[in-house]
Structure formats: structure tokens, C-alpha cells
Design an enzyme around this catalytic site. Sequence first.
Site, PDB file in Angstrom:
ATOM      1  N   VAL A  68     -20.610 -10.990  -1.404  1.00 39.39           N
ATOM      2  CA  VAL A  68     -21.423  -9.936  -0.797  1.00 39.39           C
ATOM      3  C   VAL A  68     -22.357  -9.266  -1.791  1.00 39.39           C
ATOM      4  O   VAL A  68     -23.240  -8.497  -1.409  1.00 39.39           O
ATOM      5  CB  VAL A  68     -20.551  -8.871  -0.082  1.00 39.39           C
ATOM      6  CG1 VAL A  68     -19.741  -9.508   1.038  1.00 39.39           C
ATOM      7  CG2 VAL A  68     -19.669  -8.123  -1.073  1.00 39.39           C
ATOM      8  N   ASN A  94     -16.093  -5.280   4.795  1.00 43.19           N
ATOM      9  CA  ASN A  94     -14.799  -4.928   4.203  1.00 43.19           C
ATOM     10  C   ASN A  94     -14.664  -5.333   2.735  1.00 43.19           C
ATOM     11  O   ASN A  94     -13.893  -4.722   2.003  1.00 43.19           O
ATOM     12  CB  ASN A  94     -13.691  -5.608   5.028  1.00 43.19           C
ATOM     13  CG  ASN A  94     -12.354  -5.604   4.323  1.00 43.19           C
ATOM     14  OD1 ASN A  94     -11.724  -4.564   4.166  1.00 43.19           O
ATOM     15  ND2 ASN A  94     -11.918  -6.787   3.899  1.00 43.19           N
ATOM     16  N   SER A 146     -13.097   4.703   1.985  1.00 43.04           N
ATOM     17  CA  SER A 146     -11.807   5.019   1.371  1.00 43.04           C
ATOM     18  C   SER A 146     -11.618   6.523   1.373  1.00 43.04           C
ATOM     19  O   SER A 146     -12.589   7.289   1.413  1.00 43.04           O
ATOM     20  CB  SER A 146     -11.790   4.505  -0.074  1.00 43.04           C
ATOM     21  OG  SER A 146     -10.709   5.046  -0.812  1.00 43.04           O
ATOM     22  N   TYR A 159     -15.684   3.542  -8.224  1.00 43.37           N
ATOM     23  CA  TYR A 159     -15.116   3.225  -6.913  1.00 43.37           C
ATOM     24  C   TYR A 159     -15.382   4.356  -5.922  1.00 43.37           C
ATOM     25  O   TYR A 159     -15.839   4.129  -4.804  1.00 43.37           O
ATOM     26  CB  TYR A 159     -13.617   2.974  -7.051  1.00 43.37           C
ATOM     27  CG  TYR A 159     -12.956   2.465  -5.800  1.00 43.37           C
ATOM     28  CD1 TYR A 159     -12.983   1.121  -5.479  1.00 43.37           C
ATOM     29  CD2 TYR A 159     -12.289   3.339  -4.937  1.00 43.37           C
ATOM     30  CE1 TYR A 159     -12.373   0.643  -4.330  1.00 43.37           C
ATOM     31  CE2 TYR A 159     -11.671   2.874  -3.791  1.00 43.37           C
ATOM     32  CZ  TYR A 159     -11.717   1.524  -3.489  1.00 43.37           C
ATOM     33  OH  TYR A 159     -11.116   1.063  -2.340  1.00 43.37           O
ATOM     34  N   ALA A 160     -15.122   5.591  -6.358  1.00 44.85           N
ATOM     35  CA  ALA A 160     -15.354   6.738  -5.483  1.00 44.85           C
ATOM     36  C   ALA A 160     -16.821   6.860  -5.109  1.00 44.85           C
ATOM     37  O   ALA A 160     -17.169   7.136  -3.951  1.00 44.85           O
ATOM     38  CB  ALA A 160     -14.867   8.018  -6.154  1.00 44.85           C
ATOM     39  N   ALA A 161     -17.707   6.630  -6.075  1.00 41.78           N
ATOM     40  CA  ALA A 161     -19.142   6.707  -5.797  1.00 41.78           C
ATOM     41  C   ALA A 161     -19.560   5.656  -4.778  1.00 41.78           C
ATOM     42  O   ALA A 161     -20.351   5.927  -3.863  1.00 41.78           O
ATOM     43  CB  ALA A 161     -19.935   6.537  -7.094  1.00 41.78           C
ATOM     44  N   SER A 162     -19.026   4.460  -4.922  1.00 38.38           N
ATOM     45  CA  SER A 162     -19.387   3.385  -3.984  1.00 38.38           C
ATOM     46  C   SER A 162     -18.897   3.688  -2.576  1.00 38.38           C
ATOM     47  O   SER A 162     -19.592   3.416  -1.589  1.00 38.38           O
ATOM     48  CB  SER A 162     -18.827   2.048  -4.471  1.00 38.38           C
ATOM     49  OG  SER A 162     -17.420   1.974  -4.332  1.00 38.38           O
ATOM     50  N   LYS A 163     -17.719   4.257  -2.465  1.00 38.49           N
ATOM     51  CA  LYS A 163     -17.159   4.545  -1.145  1.00 38.49           C
ATOM     52  C   LYS A 163     -17.807   5.777  -0.507  1.00 38.49           C
ATOM     53  O   LYS A 163     -17.959   5.856   0.715  1.00 38.49           O
ATOM     54  CB  LYS A 163     -15.643   4.719  -1.255  1.00 38.49           C
ATOM     55  CG  LYS A 163     -14.914   3.432  -1.668  1.00 38.49           C
ATOM     56  CD  LYS A 163     -15.181   2.277  -0.720  1.00 38.49           C
ATOM     57  CE  LYS A 163     -14.374   1.050  -1.057  1.00 38.49           C
ATOM     58  NZ  LYS A 163     -14.573  -0.069  -0.103  1.00 38.49           N
TER      59      LYS A 163
END
Length: 260
Positions: A68, A94, A146, A159-163
Site C-alpha cells: 500500500v 487496513n 487506532s 504511529y499516533a501521527a499516522s492514525k
Amino acid sequence: MSNIKYDFTGKVAVITGGSAGIGEATVRKFSAAGATTVIGDVHEEVGNALAEELRRSGQDVHFVKTDVGNDDMVRNLMTKAYSYRQRLDYVFNNAGVAIGGEVTAMSEAHWQKVLNINLGGVFRGCKYAIPYMQKQGSGVIVNCSSTQALRGFMGWAGYAASKGGTLALTRQAAIQYAREGIRINAVAPGTVMTPMNEKIFEDVEDPQALIQLWNDAHPIGRFGQPAEIADAVLFLCSEEASFITGQTLVADGGQTVRGE
């Protein structure tokens, strides 16, 4: 696990990251409900094996190798999916990676990778699915976010920024395409026992302590199971959710509403 019986016969569903974990559970549920189901994943051997297993039981399941993070491969995934029945009804964006690191310690390479896959993958999934949905005047997209988009967690900056970006993109796209019969929502899982999280446990000094800590973070007292998140995805795709768009369904065992 839900006892609701959905009927998606004649519909086409695409699930990225569909060879394991939440993605695999969603593939199994869509295909059991009659949908032509397309697995997009980088793990070719595992993805093909899952598709072959489900085809042996009479279900219409296909695998398309997809990273992806690669624009051409996501375009190809949606084109292939559309070609099976000349329609594209549901997409579950996903696929993702879990790369830890606080702001001052995370490498540029890791930052770029997690943003490109977790957020960029959602962007590309929407970008190449929406034109087919516009053509038929209907469609549903569910993006995987998330609880880290909703609360602060130590050590997961990228990870938090992407979610969090996934939630913002979901809201924007939902408004943009609502009048064209396209609904776009997000699901925000808490901790779910998936191969991705199992890998995290393998890499720490005391996995049992971390497992207990994460269990305790959920007022319900346990991790989620992949099938429970898949149930939320199928609900959002179903006619029962026909008046829901631009929203985030939080499936987290109470994690984000606990007082402390």
C-alpha cells in the site's frame, strides 16, 4: 463474535493487509457473507493460501499482491477488484505497520515509512477506489485508525501521527463524496491480539509484564480479538449503517474512556 447474518452476495469487497490479523478476520467474514472478496497484501504466500482455502469451501476470494506504500500497486489492486464483477462496493483500508519511537529518537526513515504505509496507504486506497464507486453511485470505505489517534501513548510518535491523520482524512473524504452515495468511516481498535502485536511482545524483555499492562489498560479486562473488529467493519459497510458517514467507531474495551 457477532451473530448478525449479513448478505453481501453480488458485492465486491477489498481488504488491504488481508492475510493476517484483523484483515484476515474481515476477509473471512465478508466472504462468508457472499461477497467477492479481494485480499491486498505484501505477503504473497500467506495471502494466496488464505484465498485458496476459502475457495475450496465455495467462496469467491482472490489475492492481489499489494504494497500500500506503492501507488501503482494500489491502483492495480482496485482495478483488479473492479474487474471481477464490474463493481467495487466495500474497501477496508487496513494495512499498517507498528514502528515505535518518541519524537526525539525516531529516525527519519522510520517516520517516513510509518506515514507512507499507515496514512499513505489509506490515501491511495481511497484515491483509487472512489472513482469506481462514483461510477456506480454507491460504495463504502472503512479506514483503520487506532485509539492512539484519540489518546496519548508513550513512545509511538509516528504511529499516533499516522492514525490521527487517518481520522482527519476520513472526515474530509466523507464530506467530499457524501452526495455521490459514498460513505466513508473509520474504526479505531484498542489493543487487539494480532501477529503485529505478537511481534512487539517478542521483542521486549518481559512480554508477560507488557501483556498484563496492556490488558489492564482496557476496563473490559482483556485484549480485543480480530473478529470483533471485523464485526465493526461489516456493520459500517452494511445497510444498518446507511446514515453513518464521517464517523469513528471506537472498539477498544473502554480504553479511551477510562478515568485515569
